[in-house]
Design an enzyme around this catalytic site. Structure first.
Site, PDB file in Angstrom:
ATOM      1  N   ASP A   5       0.849  -1.194   0.000  1.00 12.27           N
ATOM      2  CA  ASP A   5       0.000   0.000   0.000  1.00 12.27           C
ATOM      3  C   ASP A   5       0.885   1.245   0.000  1.00 12.27           C
ATOM      4  O   ASP A   5       1.490   1.581   1.018  1.00 12.27           O
ATOM      5  CB  ASP A   5      -0.896  -0.022   1.244  1.00 12.27           C
ATOM      6  CG  ASP A   5      -2.090   0.897   1.130  1.00 12.27           C
ATOM      7  OD1 ASP A   5      -2.094   1.768   0.243  1.00 12.27           O
ATOM      8  OD2 ASP A   5      -3.032   0.746   1.934  1.00 12.27           O
ATOM      9  N   ASP A   6       1.014   1.903  -1.148  1.00 12.72           N
ATOM     10  CA  ASP A   6       1.789   3.146  -1.280  1.00 12.72           C
ATOM     11  C   ASP A   6       3.303   2.926  -1.231  1.00 12.72           C
ATOM     12  O   ASP A   6       4.030   3.728  -0.662  1.00 12.72           O
ATOM     13  CB  ASP A   6       1.413   4.168  -0.190  1.00 12.72           C
ATOM     14  CG  ASP A   6      -0.036   4.596  -0.212  1.00 12.72           C
ATOM     15  OD1 ASP A   6      -0.765   4.191  -1.126  1.00 12.72           O
ATOM     16  OD2 ASP A   6      -0.439   5.361   0.684  1.00 12.72           O
ATOM     17  N   CYS A  45      -5.875   4.151  -4.387  1.00 10.33           N
ATOM     18  CA  CYS A  45      -5.989   2.802  -3.828  1.00 10.33           C
ATOM     19  C   CYS A  45      -7.071   1.939  -4.475  1.00 10.33           C
ATOM     20  O   CYS A  45      -6.777   0.981  -5.179  1.00 10.33           O
ATOM     21  CB  CYS A  45      -6.225   2.905  -2.324  1.00 10.33           C
ATOM     22  SG  CYS A  45      -6.311   1.305  -1.508  1.00 10.33           S
ATOM     23  N   ASP A 263       0.026  -0.670  -5.067  1.00 15.28           N
ATOM     24  CA  ASP A 263      -1.155  -0.104  -5.729  1.00 15.28           C
ATOM     25  C   ASP A 263      -0.856   1.234  -6.394  1.00 15.28           C
ATOM     26  O   ASP A 263      -1.382   1.567  -7.452  1.00 15.28           O
ATOM     27  CB  ASP A 263      -2.325   0.022  -4.757  1.00 15.28           C
ATOM     28  CG  ASP A 263      -2.017   0.862  -3.515  1.00 15.28           C
ATOM     29  OD1 ASP A 263      -0.832   1.216  -3.280  1.00 15.28           O
ATOM     30  OD2 ASP A 263      -2.958   1.161  -2.751  1.00 15.28           O
ATOM     31  N   ASN A 264       0.011   2.030  -5.769  1.00 10.80           N
ATOM     32  CA  ASN A 264       0.388   3.334  -6.315  1.00 10.80           C
ATOM     33  C   ASN A 264       1.670   3.798  -5.641  1.00 10.80           C
ATOM     34  O   ASN A 264       2.248   3.080  -4.829  1.00 10.80           O
ATOM     35  CB  ASN A 264      -0.734   4.365  -6.132  1.00 10.80           C
ATOM     36  CG  ASN A 264      -1.315   4.397  -4.734  1.00 10.80           C
ATOM     37  OD1 ASN A 264      -2.463   4.017  -4.514  1.00 10.80           O
ATOM     38  ND2 ASN A 264      -0.529   4.830  -3.761  1.00 10.80           N
TER      39      ASN A 264
END
Length: 466
Positions: A5-6, A45, A263-264
């Site tokens: 996540d990130d 997300c 995700d990013n």
């Protein structure tokens, strides 16, 4: 599939980060293939995860923004996702940690080993070693037919495990009404806590030792946050290491396809929620069941729209009446001098429900075009980014520059941004109005229009009608 996540690619050892300790992810890259040109299609997300799990752009599958609370975005009921298609093909499916897409019937997994709440300080997603432990019984249930311990009674169907951490996302407290609270008066701790987490070794970093990427300001505030961010990434790495240990313990490692990605980009202004390079150019590591070129670096340009078609191809599953917009890169993973993989497309619609700022991107090897559809609006800031210690310090001290951009240029953007990534990798010299690049602009605009037509983009009309 391991989804961080990130996690920005600039903070990962195998991608050249000199300070952060990520030995287990680095080893996965050494055992497999590291993609040097992998891109999400939207740096947000829920929309990004929807693309990962469907092979459809977010503007096609309906997940235009975040899934949780008042944002309440969801994919169309007719979408068929990766876990659903794999289940139909005889796979056992399970997930653990952060899902953050909806509706459940579209993104259905047979087993939820342990769910993870969004912006929940107590989420299992903050304790990735524990996450791995919860996966052990699911992994142990499968014994390959070629293993010495295989019998007719314990040979079972193949599996798909979706392992999605909360790390290294920013952390928050929770208000009485359940909304997240981000305190911008001090560095975010990114889930780090006194006493740490079960079976996670301590990795502390000093602000003076971090490497500040070009898109961020080199300030005490930013360095303090990056040091915390590094710590969360090392905790994530420990969880990946434990999961791999369990795959080996259960005899699965050498017959399992493993994909690691994020995700990013990093949870800082200038990366997450933007389609600048730090927001969309991400880590992607693929470990084949029987690798032929360990440690290979693949230069082909792929996007998250290609993930589901690729995994379906490995499983021998046809999408049937659920066509995908991405394409499988299964056959070129270990191939040298690949041709035909020289551009990717991106589509961002919203993040939070209040953050309307649709963007479309075509990114070639040299040139990149960003189409800011609602360019008349100031660029909206996500709650966690606006209240970051890094951004609040910029506002408090009235700094004119944010990284290599001016604050004004970051907030107020033109309709088109055209960059020559060869001479301007930091994307600060917009060539869209330069007469010398008129032909390049027209060519890339035509590509974007064709992409929007092919993917049934509702924002296609904005070229002509406002």
């Amino acid at each position: 599939m391991i989804v961080a996540d990130d996690h920005g690619r600039e903070v990962l050892g195998c991608y050249g980060a000199p300070t952060v300790k990520t030995p287990h992810i680095d080893q996965l890259a050494a055992d497999g293939v590291r993609f040097s040109n992998a891109f999400c299609t939207t740096a947000s997300c829920s929309p990004s995860r929807s693309v990962l799990l469907t092979g459809l752009q977010n503007h096609t599958n309906g997940m235009y923004g975040l899934e949780h609370q008042e944002h309440h975005f969801a994919s169309f009921d007719t979408v068929q996702s990766l876990p659903v298609l794999l289940e139909k093909a005889g796979y056992r499916t399970a997930r653990i940690g952060k899902l953050h897409v909806a509706p459940e019937k579209v993104y259905h997994f047979q087993q939820v080993l342990k769910g993870g709440g969004v912006n929940d300080p107590a989420s299992i997603g903050r304790s990735p070693v524990e996450m791995a432990r919860f996966c052990y019984p699911f992994l142990e249930a499968k014994v390959s037919a070629d293993q010495p311990s295989a019998t007719q009674s314990n040979i079972t169907q193949p599996f798909f495990l979706y392992f999605a951490t909360d790390d290294p996302h920013r952390s928050n407290t929770v208000a009485v009404d359940g909304s997240p609270v981000f305190d911008g008066t001090k560095p975010n701790v990114f889930g780090n806590r006194p006493g740490g987490y079960p079976q996670v070794g301590d990795h502390f970093y000093q602000p003076r030792d971090v490497r500040v990427p070009a898109y961020l300001p080199d300030t005490k505030a930013c360095r303090a946050e990056l040091a915390q961010y590094y710590e969360a990434i090392s905790r994530l790495d420990a969880g990946v290491g434990r999961l791999i240990d369990y795959l080996k313990d259960t005899g699965q490692y050498d017959n399992t396809l493993i994909v690691y990605l994020s995700d990013n980009g990093a949870p800082f202004p200038g990366a997450k929620t933007t389609l600048y390079e730090p927001g969309m150019r991400l880590p992607c590591i693929v470990k084949l069941p029987i690798p032929k070129k360990r440690g290979f670096v693949q230069d082909a340009m792929i996007s998250w729209a290609d993930i589901t078609p690729t995994l379906l191809a490995f499983a021998g599953v046809q999408p049937g009446n659920s066509p995908k917009q991405g394409r499988s890169f299964k056959d070129i993973i270990e191939q040298e001098q690949v041709t035909g993989w020289d551009e990717v497309y991106a589509s961002h619609s919203l993040h939070e429900v209040t953050m309307y700022y649709p963007m479309r991107v075509v990114r070639e090897r040299r040139y990149k075009l960003i189409y800011n559809i609602a360019y008349q609006l100031p660029f909206p800031m996500a709650l966690d980014l606006y209240h970051s210690f890094t951004w609040q310090d910029v506002l408090r001290t009235q700094q004119q520059l944010y990284g290599k951009r001016t604050v004004n240029a970051y907030v107020h953007r033109p309709r088109f941004e055209l960059y020559d990534l060869q001479t301007d990798p930091d994307e600060v010299k917009n060539l869209a109005a330069n007469p010398k690049f008129k032909a390049v602009l027209a060519r890339m605009q035509a590509k974007l229009k064709r992409f929007q037509q092919q993917t049934r983009d509702p924002w296609m009309s904005k070229w002509d009608v406002e």
